[in-house]
Write a protein that holds these residues in place. Structure first.
Motif, PDB file in Angstrom:
ATOM      1  N   ASP A 178     -16.164   1.458 -79.042  1.00 34.69           N
ATOM      2  CA  ASP A 178     -15.286   2.396 -78.088  1.00 34.69           C
ATOM      3  C   ASP A 178     -15.822   3.436 -77.596  1.00 34.69           C
ATOM      4  O   ASP A 178     -15.575   3.994 -76.652  1.00 34.69           O
ATOM      5  CB  ASP A 178     -14.155   2.856 -79.021  1.00 34.69           C
ATOM      6  CG  ASP A 178     -13.098   1.176 -79.267  1.00 34.69           C
ATOM      7  OD1 ASP A 178     -13.512   0.332 -78.350  1.00 34.69           O
ATOM      8  OD2 ASP A 178     -12.317   1.417 -80.138  1.00 34.69           O
ATOM      9  N   ASP A 228     -13.458  -9.292 -85.698  1.00 32.05           N
ATOM     10  CA  ASP A 228     -12.804  -8.084 -84.884  1.00 32.05           C
ATOM     11  C   ASP A 228     -13.615  -7.962 -83.699  1.00 32.05           C
ATOM     12  O   ASP A 228     -12.941  -8.025 -82.474  1.00 32.05           O
ATOM     13  CB  ASP A 228     -12.497  -6.713 -85.513  1.00 32.05           C
ATOM     14  CG  ASP A 228     -11.571  -7.160 -86.806  1.00 32.05           C
ATOM     15  OD1 ASP A 228     -10.605  -8.069 -86.633  1.00 32.05           O
ATOM     16  OD2 ASP A 228     -11.350  -6.100 -87.497  1.00 32.05           O
ATOM     17  N   VAL A 229     -14.590  -7.690 -83.829  1.00 32.31           N
ATOM     18  CA  VAL A 229     -15.702  -7.334 -82.593  1.00 32.31           C
ATOM     19  C   VAL A 229     -15.687  -8.616 -81.783  1.00 32.31           C
ATOM     20  O   VAL A 229     -15.884  -8.676 -80.211  1.00 32.31           O
ATOM     21  CB  VAL A 229     -17.158  -7.041 -82.800  1.00 32.31           C
ATOM     22  CG1 VAL A 229     -18.184  -6.906 -81.769  1.00 32.31           C
ATOM     23  CG2 VAL A 229     -16.860  -5.775 -83.644  1.00 32.31           C
ATOM     24  N   SER A 230     -15.822  -9.862 -82.263  1.00 34.42           N
ATOM     25  CA  SER A 230     -15.908 -11.168 -81.553  1.00 34.42           C
ATOM     26  C   SER A 230     -14.461 -11.296 -80.545  1.00 34.42           C
ATOM     27  O   SER A 230     -14.760 -11.948 -79.457  1.00 34.42           O
ATOM     28  CB  SER A 230     -16.047 -12.422 -82.232  1.00 34.42           C
ATOM     29  OG  SER A 230     -14.860 -12.505 -83.072  1.00 34.42           O
ATOM     30  N   ARG A 231     -13.433 -10.782 -80.948  1.00 33.72           N
ATOM     31  CA  ARG A 231     -12.197 -10.956 -80.031  1.00 33.72           C
ATOM     32  C   ARG A 231     -12.342  -9.960 -78.849  1.00 33.72           C
ATOM     33  O   ARG A 231     -11.729 -10.236 -77.901  1.00 33.72           O
ATOM     34  CB  ARG A 231     -10.976 -10.374 -80.881  1.00 33.72           C
ATOM     35  CG  ARG A 231     -10.696 -11.258 -82.105  1.00 33.72           C
ATOM     36  CD  ARG A 231      -9.265 -10.816 -82.787  1.00 33.72           C
ATOM     37  NE  ARG A 231      -9.083 -11.746 -83.833  1.00 33.72           N
ATOM     38  CZ  ARG A 231      -9.448 -11.327 -85.120  1.00 33.72           C
ATOM     39  NH1 ARG A 231      -9.686  -9.893 -85.474  1.00 33.72           N
ATOM     40  NH2 ARG A 231      -9.150 -11.863 -86.172  1.00 33.72           N
ATOM     41  N   ARG A 232     -13.184  -8.976 -78.728  1.00 32.79           N
ATOM     42  CA  ARG A 232     -13.163  -8.481 -77.628  1.00 32.79           C
ATOM     43  C   ARG A 232     -14.710  -8.193 -76.944  1.00 32.79           C
ATOM     44  O   ARG A 232     -14.814  -8.030 -75.776  1.00 32.79           O
ATOM     45  CB  ARG A 232     -13.295  -6.711 -78.225  1.00 32.79           C
ATOM     46  CG  ARG A 232     -11.966  -6.489 -78.883  1.00 32.79           C
ATOM     47  CD  ARG A 232     -12.174  -5.096 -79.532  1.00 32.79           C
ATOM     48  NE  ARG A 232     -12.617  -4.129 -78.813  1.00 32.79           N
ATOM     49  CZ  ARG A 232     -13.047  -2.773 -79.287  1.00 32.79           C
ATOM     50  NH1 ARG A 232     -13.252  -2.809 -80.672  1.00 32.79           N
ATOM     51  NH2 ARG A 232     -13.291  -1.831 -78.311  1.00 32.79           N
ATOM     52  N   TYR A 233     -15.890  -8.978 -77.458  1.00 33.40           N
ATOM     53  CA  TYR A 233     -17.030  -9.139 -76.816  1.00 33.40           C
ATOM     54  C   TYR A 233     -17.568 -10.519 -77.230  1.00 33.40           C
ATOM     55  O   TYR A 233     -17.191 -11.029 -78.389  1.00 33.40           O
ATOM     56  CB  TYR A 233     -17.927  -7.811 -77.256  1.00 33.40           C
ATOM     57  CG  TYR A 233     -17.452  -6.494 -77.201  1.00 33.40           C
ATOM     58  CD1 TYR A 233     -17.488  -5.904 -76.018  1.00 33.40           C
ATOM     59  CD2 TYR A 233     -16.938  -6.076 -78.531  1.00 33.40           C
ATOM     60  CE1 TYR A 233     -16.881  -4.281 -75.688  1.00 33.40           C
ATOM     61  CE2 TYR A 233     -16.326  -4.570 -78.123  1.00 33.40           C
ATOM     62  CZ  TYR A 233     -16.462  -3.916 -77.059  1.00 33.40           C
ATOM     63  OH  TYR A 233     -15.782  -2.578 -77.052  1.00 33.40           O
ATOM     64  N   THR A 246     -18.183   2.949 -74.954  1.00 33.47           N
ATOM     65  CA  THR A 246     -17.502   2.715 -73.863  1.00 33.47           C
ATOM     66  C   THR A 246     -16.915   3.769 -72.834  1.00 33.47           C
ATOM     67  O   THR A 246     -17.119   3.985 -71.729  1.00 33.47           O
ATOM     68  CB  THR A 246     -16.341   1.586 -73.816  1.00 33.47           C
ATOM     69  OG1 THR A 246     -16.998   0.268 -74.310  1.00 33.47           O
ATOM     70  CG2 THR A 246     -15.636   1.298 -72.838  1.00 33.47           C
ATOM     71  N   GLN A 269     -20.395  -5.759 -72.748  1.00 35.15           N
ATOM     72  CA  GLN A 269     -20.161  -7.176 -72.689  1.00 35.15           C
ATOM     73  C   GLN A 269     -20.459  -7.957 -73.916  1.00 35.15           C
ATOM     74  O   GLN A 269     -19.850  -8.934 -74.276  1.00 35.15           O
ATOM     75  CB  GLN A 269     -20.782  -7.600 -71.387  1.00 35.15           C
ATOM     76  CG  GLN A 269     -20.359  -6.975 -70.048  1.00 35.15           C
ATOM     77  CD  GLN A 269     -20.843  -7.432 -69.088  1.00 35.15           C
ATOM     78  OE1 GLN A 269     -21.979  -8.437 -68.903  1.00 35.15           O
ATOM     79  NE2 GLN A 269     -20.773  -7.005 -67.796  1.00 35.15           N
ATOM     80  N   GLY A 290     -16.185  -1.143 -84.556  1.00 35.25           N
ATOM     81  CA  GLY A 290     -15.559  -1.210 -83.382  1.00 35.25           C
ATOM     82  C   GLY A 290     -15.269   0.125 -83.078  1.00 35.25           C
ATOM     83  O   GLY A 290     -15.206   0.406 -81.609  1.00 35.25           O
TER      84      GLY A 290
END
Length: 234
Positions: A228, A112-117, A231, A3, A224
């Motif tokens: 992945d 890029d990471v901030s768009r997902r988390y 996860t 998260q 990124g």
């Protein structure tokens, strides 16, 4: 699921250690005018002095320079001249105002990471110096910026409670196994280890593997992918 992702500052977002290493070489050149460096064991002496002073001075340029002055006095038996003390002090001032230089690809990687988390910055060192670096780095994606005096289990536990995120949902990106990775893994979190070509000896943690909760990457563009993998491993 992950998260939140934390990023270290020095040598993860921007260059740092090589400037300290150059200051070390300049310091050695000064002391070499007074003593035989091979006999004196200057590097070991300075490292021991810095470690001994961490509780009083903390991390960063100011602590390093004060430790250099102390070690210079001890190593030369008090013979070091005031002009050389001044040179050492000026080295510190130069380091404190050195321009921030981001590592290749890190700005895009953070974005890029901030768009997902949710992303946060967790860095340690002198407050004024770190605040200056943060202000100049140009990175704006961080939801929280934390400048701490130490990165240990207690610090990360407190921060994760403040962030309202469980350790198993948190991953830390950094270049130091000792400060960035191991404490987070001990809490049950994850680590993305991005080693830097220069590392302060105090930050080394040999033969640490993280029990399968650490992914090593060779550049910012692989962060990124590492997240992945974490996860998918859950």
């Amino acid at each position: 699921m992950i998260q939140m992702v934390g990023f270290d500052g020095d040598d993860t977002l921007w260059r740092s250690q090589e400037f300290y290493d150059q200051a070390q070489l300049d310091f050695e050149a000064i002391i070499a005018r007074y003593i035989d460096l091979d006999v004196a064991g200057l590097r070991a002496t300075l490292l021991a002095t810095e470690r001994g002073n961490l509780a009083q001075y903390g991390y960063g340029v100011k602590g390093m320079i004060l430790s250099m002055v102390e070690a210079a006095i001890d190593l030369t038996g008090g013979r070091i001249e005031s002009r050389d003390i001044r040179t050492i002090m000026d080295m510190g001032k130069d380091l404190l105002v050195h321009p921030v230089e981001l590592l290749p690809g890190i700005a895009q990687a953070v974005e890029d990471v901030s768009r997902r988390y949710r992303v946060v910055l967790i860095t340690k060192g002198d407050l004024f110096h770190q605040e200056r670096k943060v202000a100049q780095c140009g990175l704006t994606a961080f939801q929280r910026i934390e400048i701490v005096s130490e990165k240990d289990v207690g610090t990360y536990r407190r921060l994760l409670q403040e962030f309202e995120v469980q350790p198993e949902a948190f991953a830390m990106v950094g270049n130091s196994m000792k400060s960035d990775i191991a404490p987070v893994v001990e809490l049950g979190g994850w680590g993305v280890y991005m080693p830097y070509h220069a590392t302060w000896e105090h930050e080394l943690l040999p033969e640490y593997d993280g029990g399968g909760r650490v992914v090593e990457v060779d550049g910012a563009d692989r962060i990124g992918e590492a997240l992945d993998r974490m996860t998918s491993a859950r």
